[in-house]
Scaffold this motif. Sequence first.
Motif, PDB file in Angstrom:
ATOM      1  N   ASP A  11       0.830  -1.211   0.000  1.00  0.00           N
ATOM      2  CA  ASP A  11       0.000   0.000   0.000  1.00  0.00           C
ATOM      3  C   ASP A  11       0.861   1.256   0.000  1.00  0.00           C
ATOM      4  N   LYS A  14       2.377   1.850  -3.416  1.00  0.00           N
ATOM      5  CA  LYS A  14       1.337   2.325  -4.340  1.00  0.00           C
ATOM      6  C   LYS A  14       1.003   3.792  -4.085  1.00  0.00           C
ATOM      7  N   GLN A  15       0.969   4.182  -2.807  1.00  0.00           N
ATOM      8  CA  GLN A  15       0.601   5.550  -2.460  1.00  0.00           C
ATOM      9  C   GLN A  15       1.739   6.542  -2.686  1.00  0.00           C
ATOM     10  N   TYR A  45       5.040 -10.295  -6.450  1.00  0.00           N
ATOM     11  CA  TYR A  45       5.074  -8.850  -6.686  1.00  0.00           C
ATOM     12  C   TYR A  45       6.357  -8.469  -7.429  1.00  0.00           C
ATOM     13  N   GLU A  71       6.443  -0.844 -12.882  1.00  0.00           N
ATOM     14  CA  GLU A  71       5.265  -0.407 -13.650  1.00  0.00           C
ATOM     15  C   GLU A  71       4.977  -1.420 -14.751  1.00  0.00           C
TER      16      GLU A  71
END
Length: 72
Positions: A11, A14-15, A45, A71
């Motif tokens: 998280d 991603k943030q 991942y 990405e």
Amino acid sequence: KHPSHCEQIVDYMKQFGSINPLQALQDIGCFRLASRISDLRKQGYPIISERVNYKNRLGEAKHFNEYRLKED
């Protein structure tokens, strides 16, 4: 139930785009970022690590790894 360190690390990346050991300790309370990154890679991942060089307060050359999700 609280999210696991692994979930929090994903998280966070991603943030904020990336995470380093100091951010992991301060923001998540994770002392072992490299181990959790290894766990996340085993889960599939696509995580890229980048070595960041700096000088400490004594002027010695040091480094740490910064991690980001690859990405698509």
